[in-house]
Design a protein around this motif. Structure first.
Motif, mmCIF file in Angstrom:
data_model
loop_
_atom_site.group_PDB
_atom_site.id
_atom_site.type_symbol
_atom_site.label_atom_id
_atom_site.label_comp_id
_atom_site.label_asym_id
_atom_site.label_seq_id
_atom_site.Cartn_x
_atom_site.Cartn_y
_atom_site.Cartn_z
ATOM 1 N N ASP A 202 0.842 -1.201 0.000
ATOM 2 C CA ASP A 202 0.000 0.000 0.000
ATOM 3 C C ASP A 202 0.873 1.245 0.000
ATOM 4 O OD1 ASP A 202 -2.425 -1.168 -0.086
ATOM 5 O OD2 ASP A 202 -2.778 -1.136 2.083
ATOM 6 N N ALA A 203 1.858 1.219 0.912
ATOM 7 C CA ALA A 203 2.737 2.380 1.033
ATOM 8 C C ALA A 203 3.477 2.610 -0.281
ATOM 9 C CB ALA A 203 3.722 2.162 2.177
ATOM 10 N N LEU A 204 3.915 1.521 -0.899
ATOM 11 C CA LEU A 204 4.653 1.636 -2.154
ATOM 12 C C LEU A 204 3.791 2.327 -3.216
ATOM 13 C CD1 LEU A 204 7.303 0.597 -3.659
ATOM 14 C CD2 LEU A 204 5.869 -1.255 -4.463
ATOM 15 N N PHE A 205 2.543 1.890 -3.294
ATOM 16 C CA PHE A 205 1.663 2.442 -4.323
ATOM 17 C C PHE A 205 1.307 3.906 -4.056
ATOM 18 C CE2 PHE A 205 0.441 -2.137 -5.050
ATOM 19 C CZ PHE A 205 1.085 -2.221 -6.275
ATOM 20 N N THR A 206 1.268 4.292 -2.795
ATOM 21 C CA THR A 206 0.881 5.680 -2.520
ATOM 22 C C THR A 206 2.088 6.628 -2.425
ATOM 23 O OG1 THR A 206 0.728 5.036 -0.208
ATOM 24 C CG2 THR A 206 -1.347 5.244 -1.402
ATOM 25 N N ASP A 207 3.235 6.093 -1.987
ATOM 26 C CA ASP A 207 4.390 6.979 -1.786
ATOM 27 C C ASP A 207 5.049 7.439 -3.076
ATOM 28 O OD1 ASP A 207 3.902 6.676 0.817
ATOM 29 O OD2 ASP A 207 5.693 5.508 1.328
ATOM 30 N N HIS A 208 4.948 6.610 -4.099
ATOM 31 C CA HIS A 208 5.651 6.960 -5.336
ATOM 32 C C HIS A 208 4.740 7.699 -6.295
ATOM 33 C CE1 HIS A 208 9.510 4.777 -4.897
ATOM 34 N NE2 HIS A 208 8.805 4.147 -3.975
ATOM 35 N N GLY A 209 5.247 8.799 -6.826
ATOM 36 C CA GLY A 209 4.443 9.609 -7.734
ATOM 37 C C GLY A 209 4.414 9.043 -9.140
ATOM 38 N N GLU A 210 5.477 8.360 -9.527
ATOM 39 C CA GLU A 210 5.512 7.849 -10.898
ATOM 40 C C GLU A 210 6.208 6.491 -10.960
ATOM 41 O OE1 GLU A 210 7.998 10.338 -13.329
ATOM 42 O OE2 GLU A 210 8.994 11.129 -11.548
ATOM 43 N N LEU A 211 6.093 5.886 -12.124
ATOM 44 C CA LEU A 211 6.683 4.555 -12.300
ATOM 45 C C LEU A 211 8.156 4.683 -12.680
ATOM 46 C CD1 LEU A 211 3.979 2.524 -14.270
ATOM 47 C CD2 LEU A 211 4.583 2.396 -11.870
ATOM 48 N N ASP A 212 8.953 5.114 -11.740
ATOM 49 C CA ASP A 212 10.377 5.272 -12.064
ATOM 50 C C ASP A 212 11.190 4.092 -11.526
ATOM 51 O OD1 ASP A 212 10.139 5.729 -9.401
ATOM 52 O OD2 ASP A 212 10.694 7.850 -9.470
ATOM 53 N N ALA B 177 13.135 3.902 -9.047
ATOM 54 C CA ALA B 177 13.064 3.763 -7.578
ATOM 55 C C ALA B 177 11.837 2.938 -7.190
ATOM 56 C CB ALA B 177 13.000 5.148 -6.931
ATOM 57 N N PHE B 178 10.738 3.173 -7.891
ATOM 58 C CA PHE B 178 9.515 2.424 -7.603
ATOM 59 C C PHE B 178 9.741 0.927 -7.821
ATOM 60 C CE2 PHE B 178 5.790 0.291 -9.396
ATOM 61 C CZ PHE B 178 4.887 0.426 -8.351
ATOM 62 N N TRP B 179 10.310 0.595 -8.970
ATOM 63 C CA TRP B 179 10.526 -0.826 -9.279
ATOM 64 C C TRP B 179 11.527 -1.461 -8.318
ATOM 65 C CZ3 TRP B 179 6.704 -2.531 -11.857
ATOM 66 C CH2 TRP B 179 6.122 -1.794 -12.894
ATOM 67 N N GLU B 180 12.552 -0.694 -7.971
ATOM 68 C CA GLU B 180 13.562 -1.235 -7.045
ATOM 69 C C GLU B 180 12.960 -1.513 -5.673
ATOM 70 O OE1 GLU B 180 17.115 1.179 -6.862
ATOM 71 O OE2 GLU B 180 17.503 0.739 -8.989
ATOM 72 N N ASN B 181 12.138 -0.579 -5.224
ATOM 73 C CA ASN B 181 11.485 -0.789 -3.918
ATOM 74 C C ASN B 181 10.569 -1.991 -3.953
ATOM 75 O OD1 ASN B 181 12.752 1.299 -2.697
ATOM 76 N ND2 ASN B 181 11.037 2.731 -2.838
ATOM 77 N N MET B 182 9.890 -2.151 -5.068
ATOM 78 C CA MET B 182 8.979 -3.279 -5.192
ATOM 79 C C MET B 182 9.755 -4.599 -5.129
ATOM 80 S SD MET B 182 6.268 -4.090 -8.179
ATOM 81 C CE MET B 182 4.710 -3.615 -7.500
ATOM 82 N N GLU B 183 10.869 -4.622 -5.844
ATOM 83 C CA GLU B 183 11.701 -5.824 -5.868
ATOM 84 C C GLU B 183 12.176 -6.177 -4.461
ATOM 85 O OE1 GLU B 183 14.483 -5.822 -9.250
ATOM 86 O OE2 GLU B 183 15.954 -6.304 -7.708
ATOM 87 N N GLU B 184 12.618 -5.156 -3.742
ATOM 88 C CA GLU B 184 13.112 -5.369 -2.393
ATOM 89 C C GLU B 184 11.999 -5.905 -1.486
ATOM 90 O OE1 GLU B 184 15.301 -1.895 -0.996
ATOM 91 O OE2 GLU B 184 14.536 -2.424 1.010
ATOM 92 N N LEU B 185 10.831 -5.334 -1.662
ATOM 93 C CA LEU B 185 9.677 -5.763 -0.864
ATOM 94 C C LEU B 185 9.351 -7.236 -1.125
ATOM 95 C CD1 LEU B 185 6.602 -3.420 -0.743
ATOM 96 C CD2 LEU B 185 6.383 -5.852 -0.484
ATOM 97 N N PRO C 214 1.773 4.496 -10.356
ATOM 98 C CA PRO C 214 1.966 3.304 -9.523
ATOM 99 C C PRO C 214 0.646 2.575 -9.230
ATOM 100 C CG PRO C 214 3.312 5.072 -8.702
ATOM 101 C CD PRO C 214 2.499 5.657 -9.811
ATOM 102 N N ALA C 215 -0.419 3.339 -9.029
ATOM 103 C CA ALA C 215 -1.696 2.692 -8.685
ATOM 104 C C ALA C 215 -2.152 1.740 -9.793
ATOM 105 C CB ALA C 215 -2.761 3.747 -8.427
ATOM 106 N N ASP C 216 -1.778 2.028 -11.044
ATOM 107 C CA ASP C 216 -2.184 1.147 -12.154
ATOM 108 C C ASP C 216 -1.562 -0.239 -12.015
ATOM 109 O OD1 ASP C 216 -3.370 3.401 -13.174
ATOM 110 O OD2 ASP C 216 -1.680 3.892 -14.497
ATOM 111 N N VAL C 217 -0.423 -0.279 -11.335
ATOM 112 C CA VAL C 217 0.322 -1.541 -11.258
ATOM 113 C C VAL C 217 -0.347 -2.527 -10.294
ATOM 114 C CG1 VAL C 217 2.583 -2.558 -10.762
ATOM 115 C CG2 VAL C 217 2.430 -0.325 -11.841
ATOM 116 N N ARG C 218 -1.150 -1.995 -9.402
ATOM 117 C CA ARG C 218 -1.802 -2.865 -8.412
ATOM 118 C C ARG C 218 -2.630 -3.962 -9.087
ATOM 119 N NH1 ARG C 218 -3.783 -2.988 -3.091
ATOM 120 N NH2 ARG C 218 -2.866 -1.051 -2.460
ATOM 121 N N ASP C 219 -3.434 -3.553 -10.053
ATOM 122 C CA ASP C 219 -4.284 -4.529 -10.723
ATOM 123 C C ASP C 219 -3.444 -5.512 -11.547
ATOM 124 O OD1 ASP C 219 -6.952 -5.398 -11.073
ATOM 125 O OD2 ASP C 219 -6.756 -4.804 -13.188
ATOM 126 N N MET C 220 -2.360 -4.990 -12.136
ATOM 127 C CA MET C 220 -1.469 -5.879 -12.912
ATOM 128 C C MET C 220 -0.850 -6.917 -11.995
ATOM 129 S SD MET C 220 0.500 -3.134 -15.221
ATOM 130 C CE MET C 220 -0.468 -1.879 -16.032
#
Ligand SMILES: Nc1nc2c(ncn2[C@@H]2O[C@H](COP(=O)(O)OP(=O)(O)OP(=O)(O)O)[C@@H](O)[C@H]2O)c(=O)[nH]1
Ligand SMILES: [Mg+2]
Length: 454
Positions: free
Chosen positions: A162-172, A174-182, A212-218
């Protein structure tokens, strides 16, 4: 399932022409208002109960709530009410009596004293006995169970997602790296995490996602996709032989008890065999489960060669006209070569006695063991030809990601998940429900298909 739709219509009042009813309002066309167990003429209380059942939402849980009103402990009142409900749902008298008697015996064995201790088991048994497990009501309950089982995972993983999807403004990056780490910290392991993020990146590009929110459904779709099990031919020449394998203490014996319980509630003749012959206590433990599950039990003396017990068990199962035979094996480390060879031998003798056996080899994995599950799956697959997985103790882990890791790396279907120690705490696994529960969504969508399927 026509039966259930009819019942739904009966209780919701929408009768088709010519259908009978058990409602008190429709006296003339109601020859089958359920009688009490003693066979007495229906009393006012019965008529009132019928009215309340008809007024309730047409779902098993709602009917059960009506039936259990004012019932606090096991006993005559509970038995009468249960019998009433079963008869109202068109169960034949003998079957209704048997159900009530067996449930009473079970309550006694389990020493349950209050309704709340056994309400969910009762609903589970009714759903199986009335073939209502696929119905919406059960699906909600299943989803709830999985969500509860995953409560710790949700706290850990879902909140961070949840935090990942709300904290990041765009699909950059950093977003993907954080997701991977998570994903890695959720027990998916490095390679799986990497592969999953790659899949998501590709999907995001393909669909032109920018937020980022678009990625949730994916993510939900990808996780669901991991568990899309291929359909298989399930018809076998009885007895169907199911071999349980896995490392020590993962829950093989408990799971056999739970599976045998399901199979016998569905009306099959079930046998359990103890090819775990190392410890006398293990044979005894399995015998207790067989009794609880209402299954036949086959064992040799402690120390007998496991393959010999397996062979004799199939022979006995064929002789007794058994539908499903579960063969329990001793826990073994996937790295102990001679013990793994023993599994090969058990498989060979089973097939020799009964061509096609074992029809299903189930690897049981403890969800709390983390990454080791991957090597277990690999080595058991090589030695014992695993067909499906059962993931136990999902209720005890905060890192439910291991299911995704095993699913992605080994493409094996997960047929059931263990969500606790009780008989009913084994539920068919649904990738859609799992994905929804993981992402903290309201409820699952797709139909659950179990390999059991019958
Ligand atoms: N919380 C929880 N506990 C479980 C579950 N499944 C099994 N257990 C517990 O795990 C412990 C080990 O279970 P067993 O069924 O004896 O495991 P096993 O694989 O047969 O063990 P070995 O025969 O010694 O290899 C028991 O205390 C079970 O009650 C589950 O889904 N959730
Ligand atoms: Mg065991």
């Amino acid at each position: 399932m026509g039966f259930f739709s009819t019942i739904k219509r009966i209780f919701s009042g929408g009768m088709a022409a010519g259908e009978t009813t058990c409602g008190a309002q429709n006296e003339k066309s109601a020859p089958r208002r359920p009688e009490t167990e003693a066979g007495n003429a229906p009393s006012n209380a019965d008529a009132e109960l019928t009215l309340r059942l008809r007024g309730a939402e047409p779902r098993l849980s709602a009917w059960l709530a009506v039936i259990l009103e004012g019932v606090e402990t096991p006993g005559e009142l509970l038995n009468t009410r249960l019998f009433f409900l079963l008869r109202a749902l068109d169960a034949p008298e003998k079957e209704a009596q048997t159900f009530v008697r067996e449930f009473g015996q079970w309550l006694e064995r389990m020493e349950y004293r209050r309704v709340e201790e056994f309400r969910s088991e009762l609903q589970y048994r009714l759903a199986l006995a009335l073939d209502m497990e696929d119905e919406e009501d059960e699906r909600n309950r299943l989803f709830l169970k999985i969500s509860q089982g995953l409560a710790r995972t949700r706290e850990h993983l879902t909140r961070r997602l949840d935090a990942l999807f709300t904290d990041h403004g765009e699909l950059d990056e950093a977003f993907w790296e954080n997701m991977e780490e998570l994903f890695i910290t959720a027990d998916m392991g490095y390679e799986t995490a990497l592969a999953l993020v790659e899949r998501l990146k590709t999907a995001a590009r393909r669909e032109g996602a920018t937020q980022p929110a678009d990625v949730r459904d994916m993510l939900r779709r990808e996780v669901e996709g991991v568990f899309a099990a291929p359909r298989r031919i399930s018809a076998v020449n009885p007895p169907e032989v199911v071999l349980m394998v896995g490392v020590n203490g993962v829950g093989k014996t408990t799971t056999i008890g739970k599976l045998a319980h399901r199979a016998s509630l569905r009306g099959g003749k079930v046998m359990i065999a103890a090819a775990d012959t190392f410890r006398a206590a293990a044979i005894e433990q399995l015998g207790i489960w067989a009794e609880r599950a209402g299954a036949l039990f086959h064992a040799g003396p402690a120390g007998t060669e496991p393959a010999a017990v397996a062979y004799a068990a199939v022979e006995a199962a064929m002789r007794e006209g058994v539908d499903v035979l579960f063969v329990d094996t001793a826990g073994r480390l996937q790295t102990k070569i001679n013990l793994m060879e023993e599994l090969t031998k058990i498989r060979q003798v089973l097939g020799k006695k009964h061509p096609g056996a074992p029809h299903r080899t189930i690897l049981v994995i403890d969800a709390t063991t983390g990454q080791n599950a991957l090597s277990q799956t690999k080595l058991f697959k090589e030695a014992a030809g695993v067909d499906e997985l059962i993931l136990t103790k999902l209720d005890g882990t905060a890192k439910g990601g291991i299911a995704i890791a095993v699913g992605m790396e080994h493409s094996l279907p997960i047929s059931f998940v263990g969500l606790g120690e009780k008989l009913e705490d084994l539920r068919p696994f649904s990738g859609a429900d799992y994905a929804a529960a993981l992402l903290g969504e309201a409820r699952g969508r797709n139909e659950t298909k179990t390999p059991e399927g019958r």
